[in-house]
Design a protein around this motif. Structure first.
Motif, PDB file in Angstrom:
ATOM      1  N   ALA A  72     -17.246  96.107  57.430  1.00 55.55           N
ATOM      2  CA  ALA A  72     -18.196  95.037  57.115  1.00 55.55           C
ATOM      3  C   ALA A  72     -17.478  93.865  56.445  1.00 55.55           C
ATOM      4  O   ALA A  72     -17.745  92.698  56.742  1.00 55.55           O
ATOM      5  CB  ALA A  72     -19.294  95.581  56.204  1.00 55.55           C
ATOM      6  N   GLN A  75     -15.520  91.932  58.982  1.00 53.64           N
ATOM      7  CA  GLN A  75     -16.381  91.162  59.887  1.00 53.64           C
ATOM      8  C   GLN A  75     -16.961  89.919  59.212  1.00 53.64           C
ATOM      9  O   GLN A  75     -17.358  88.976  59.880  1.00 53.64           O
ATOM     10  CB  GLN A  75     -17.501  92.053  60.444  1.00 53.64           C
ATOM     11  CG  GLN A  75     -16.968  93.131  61.366  1.00 53.64           C
ATOM     12  CD  GLN A  75     -18.048  93.760  62.245  1.00 53.64           C
ATOM     13  OE1 GLN A  75     -17.938  93.762  63.450  1.00 53.64           O
ATOM     14  NE2 GLN A  75     -19.084  94.291  61.627  1.00 53.64           N
ATOM     15  N   ARG A  76     -16.998  89.931  57.885  1.00 52.02           N
ATOM     16  CA  ARG A  76     -17.496  88.760  57.156  1.00 52.02           C
ATOM     17  C   ARG A  76     -16.392  87.723  56.918  1.00 52.02           C
ATOM     18  O   ARG A  76     -16.675  86.621  56.488  1.00 52.02           O
ATOM     19  CB  ARG A  76     -18.039  89.193  55.776  1.00 52.02           C
ATOM     20  CG  ARG A  76     -19.436  89.750  55.807  1.00 52.02           C
ATOM     21  CD  ARG A  76     -20.037  89.765  54.396  1.00 52.02           C
ATOM     22  NE  ARG A  76     -19.213  90.467  53.429  1.00 52.02           N
ATOM     23  CZ  ARG A  76     -19.339  91.767  53.139  1.00 52.02           C
ATOM     24  NH1 ARG A  76     -20.245  92.496  53.743  1.00 52.02           N
ATOM     25  NH2 ARG A  76     -18.574  92.330  52.230  1.00 52.02           N
ATOM     26  N   TYR A  80     -12.106  86.514  60.967  1.00 52.69           N
ATOM     27  CA  TYR A  80     -12.851  87.116  62.072  1.00 52.69           C
ATOM     28  C   TYR A  80     -13.795  86.092  62.697  1.00 52.69           C
ATOM     29  O   TYR A  80     -13.972  86.047  63.906  1.00 52.69           O
ATOM     30  CB  TYR A  80     -13.628  88.338  61.581  1.00 52.69           C
ATOM     31  CG  TYR A  80     -14.255  89.120  62.722  1.00 52.69           C
ATOM     32  CD1 TYR A  80     -13.453  89.799  63.634  1.00 52.69           C
ATOM     33  CD2 TYR A  80     -15.638  89.162  62.898  1.00 52.69           C
ATOM     34  CE1 TYR A  80     -14.008  90.496  64.690  1.00 52.69           C
ATOM     35  CE2 TYR A  80     -16.200  89.864  63.948  1.00 52.69           C
ATOM     36  CZ  TYR A  80     -15.384  90.527  64.842  1.00 52.69           C
ATOM     37  OH  TYR A  80     -15.927  91.207  65.893  1.00 52.69           O
ATOM     38  N   ALA A  81     -14.392  85.251  61.859  1.00 52.07           N
ATOM     39  CA  ALA A  81     -15.315  84.230  62.374  1.00 52.07           C
ATOM     40  C   ALA A  81     -14.617  83.336  63.389  1.00 52.07           C
ATOM     41  O   ALA A  81     -15.211  82.917  64.379  1.00 52.07           O
ATOM     42  CB  ALA A  81     -15.858  83.398  61.215  1.00 52.07           C
ATOM     43  N   VAL A  87     -20.480  90.195  65.388  1.00 53.76           N
ATOM     44  CA  VAL A  87     -20.496  91.128  64.259  1.00 53.76           C
ATOM     45  C   VAL A  87     -21.311  92.341  64.694  1.00 53.76           C
ATOM     46  O   VAL A  87     -22.451  92.205  65.122  1.00 53.76           O
ATOM     47  CB  VAL A  87     -21.146  90.463  63.026  1.00 53.76           C
ATOM     48  CG1 VAL A  87     -21.351  91.472  61.910  1.00 53.76           C
ATOM     49  CG2 VAL A  87     -20.268  89.303  62.552  1.00 53.76           C
ATOM     50  N   LYS A  89     -22.814  96.393  64.203  1.00 53.14           N
ATOM     51  CA  LYS A  89     -23.162  97.456  63.259  1.00 53.14           C
ATOM     52  C   LYS A  89     -22.646  98.762  63.827  1.00 53.14           C
ATOM     53  O   LYS A  89     -22.627  98.954  65.052  1.00 53.14           O
ATOM     54  CB  LYS A  89     -24.678  97.530  63.103  1.00 53.14           C
ATOM     55  CG  LYS A  89     -25.200  96.470  62.174  1.00 53.14           C
ATOM     56  CD  LYS A  89     -26.529  96.914  61.570  1.00 53.14           C
ATOM     57  CE  LYS A  89     -27.012  95.895  60.568  1.00 53.14           C
ATOM     58  NZ  LYS A  89     -28.331  95.382  60.900  1.00 53.14           N
ATOM     59  N   HIS A 106      -8.669  95.558  62.896  1.00 53.91           N
ATOM     60  CA  HIS A 106      -8.916  94.488  61.921  1.00 53.91           C
ATOM     61  C   HIS A 106      -7.749  94.359  60.952  1.00 53.91           C
ATOM     62  O   HIS A 106      -7.325  93.261  60.619  1.00 53.91           O
ATOM     63  CB  HIS A 106     -10.204  94.779  61.139  1.00 53.91           C
ATOM     64  CG  HIS A 106     -11.425  94.285  61.832  1.00 53.91           C
ATOM     65  ND1 HIS A 106     -11.742  92.958  61.910  1.00 53.91           N
ATOM     66  CD2 HIS A 106     -12.405  94.946  62.489  1.00 53.91           C
ATOM     67  CE1 HIS A 106     -12.876  92.809  62.584  1.00 53.91           C
ATOM     68  NE2 HIS A 106     -13.293  94.016  62.954  1.00 53.91           N
TER      69      HIS A 106
END
Ligand code: ZN
Length: 466
Positions: A72, A75-76, A80-81, A87, A89, A106
């Motif tokens: 998580a 992904q924030r 990554y953006a 994103v 789950k 990641h």
């Protein structure tokens, strides 16, 4: 909370009923988007049969949860953006190895990105972007101009060269004492002890005292401009540019410098060396400062170059269209200046005590340039300031009879050797290249790129005890 809820086999709806709260609220809390009130958290703890302290622990309850939380977090991230990937789950039923693989990717992405920041290409790219950004602003930063002007005025300084004493007063007014020491770590130019209110600088006996005023002003600038640890190379370069800019503004305050230059322009007597002497700075500082003010205040488009005795460009600025050589990344630093330019040819002439001027025809038009040579240590260099032909009329040296034609970047201009020389020597020469010491090098990573943390903290420890 999610860990214990799913362990107890409770849905969000069911837990909602037990603690008298809508499930959507609980979902927000589980996803870290809402802070629960202590009363609600207590009820949740009771419903799940878990101590409140257990719910408030920051460590993940087990390895699986640790992986989910790490995913998580990644992904924030802004990194990554930038990939524009969705994103996702991770459903309960996802096998742990799949989750491990995802988190592993990641980690690798983050590692590769941080490695890339430390490469020369990244450093050069950041530097090129910053130069383009300054060019768009005609090399002029109004906020820093104003800040510096106000601080200098507070010392009571009115005109001429800013003295060492006045720089000390500026520091004092900001709550700092300047201290000269001989054991600064090699990786630093100055160190500020923030709580102690001390700025450590190299000993004042170093020849060329104006460099010291500048260094003290740069150290002050970090505080005045509210800098925080730079984090990445781009920010590091931006901060370095800003502190240099601030120091130049203090040594040559905007209103005094513009008044001086405007009068010289009116008299058609503009000369970097006069500006230099009026404010007690170096030729390079004066020429660079001139570029800050020229377009905004004097309606002049200009260029500036510092060229080393190997012919390579160390620093450059232009907004007058002078065709500067660039490499594939757009970087100018480290490229060879045209041998026909006075910036380069002045270096092979006998030493000059004053500036020498030349008109140079280029594919982008004719430019008037004025060059002063000097030495730093054992290395000679030249400082050049110039304008397009039409604006030469404002400058002393406009009557020069020196003329040259440059076709660069056409290699026939000065890159390709003459055919007879090439046919004689090609295959018969074996030079050993000297590396450019000035080419932007990657800096060790850390809070302050390029600074050895160990040495820094040892230094502060040593001095704060005294
Ligand atoms: Zn050339």
């Amino acid at each position: 909370m999610r860990h214990y809820r799913t362990q107890r086999g409770l849905t969000l709806d069911r837990l909602g009923e037990l603690v008298d709260t809508v499930p959507s609220q609980l979902s927000l809390i589980e996803n870290g988007k809402r802070e629960p009130k202590l009363s609600l958290l207590t009820r949740i703890g009771e419903a799940l049969g878990v101590e409140l302290a257990e719910l408030l622990r920051s460590e993940p309850p087990d390895e699986r949860s640790a992986l989910e939380l790490e995913l998580a977090r990644y992904q924030r991230s802004s990194l990554y953006a930038k990939t524009n990937l969705p994103v996702v789950k991770v459903p309960r039923g996802t096998p742990t190895p799949m989750l491990e693989a995802l988190v592993g990717l990641h980690r690798e992405l983050a590692r590769a990105a941080s490695e890339k920041i430390a490469t020369p290409e990244e450093a050069r790219r950041a530097n090129t972007e910053l130069r383009a950004w300054m060019r768009e602003r005609d090399n002029y930063l109004p906020e820093i101009e104003r800040t510096a002007e106000q601080l200098v005025a507070k010392t009571g300084h009115t005109s001429g060269a800013l003295t060492h004493r006045e720089v000390s007063i500026m520091a004092e007014q900001l709550g700092f004492t300047l201290i000269y020491v001989s054991d600064l770590p090699r990786s630093t130019r100055s160190i500020t002890d923030l709580p102690g209110g001390k700025i450590y600088l190299p000993p004042s006996s170093i020849p060329g005292g104006h460099g010291l005023r500048s260094m003290a002003l740069q150290a002050i600038a970090h505080r005045v401009l509210g800098h925080t640890p730079p984090g990445d190379y781009e920010n590091f370069l931006r901060q370095r540019l800003e502190i240099n800019y601030f120091a130049a503004c203090c040594l040559m305050p905007e209103s005094a410098a513009v008044a001086y230059l405007a009068q010289a322009k009116k008299n058609r007597e503009l000369a970097v060396e006069d500006f230099r002497d009026a404010f007690g700075v170096t030729q390079e500082s004066a020429a660079q400062r001139f570029t800050n003010l020229a377009t905004r205040h004097l309606d002049l488009r200009v260029h500036f170059l510092r060229v080393g005795d190997d012919g390579a460009i160390y620093r450059a600025y232009e907004n007058d269209g002078l065709p500067l050589p660039t490499d594939v990344t757009g970087a100018v630093e480290g490229q060879y200046a045209c041998r026909k330019w006075i910036a380069r040819s002045a270096l092979s002439q006998a030493s000059h005590t004053t500036e020498i001027s030349q008109y140079t025809d280029t594919p982008a038009g004719t430019f008037w340039c004025s060059t002063q040579t000097g030495t730093a240590g054992s290395e000679a260099f030249s400082i050049t300031f110039g304008v397009p032909f039409d604006d030469a009329k404002w400058f002393r040296g406009r009557e020069t009879t020196n003329r040259a034609k440059s076709f660069c970047p056409d290699p026939e201009c000065c890159r390709n050797p003459p055919t007879d020389l090439a046919s004689h020597w090609s295959g018969n020469a074996w030079p050993s290249a000297r590396l450019h010491a000035h080419v932007l090098s990657p800096l060790p990573e850390g809070e302050f790129p390029g600074v050895d943390d160990n040495e820094l903290y040892e230094f502060l420890e040593r001095h704060s005890q005294g």
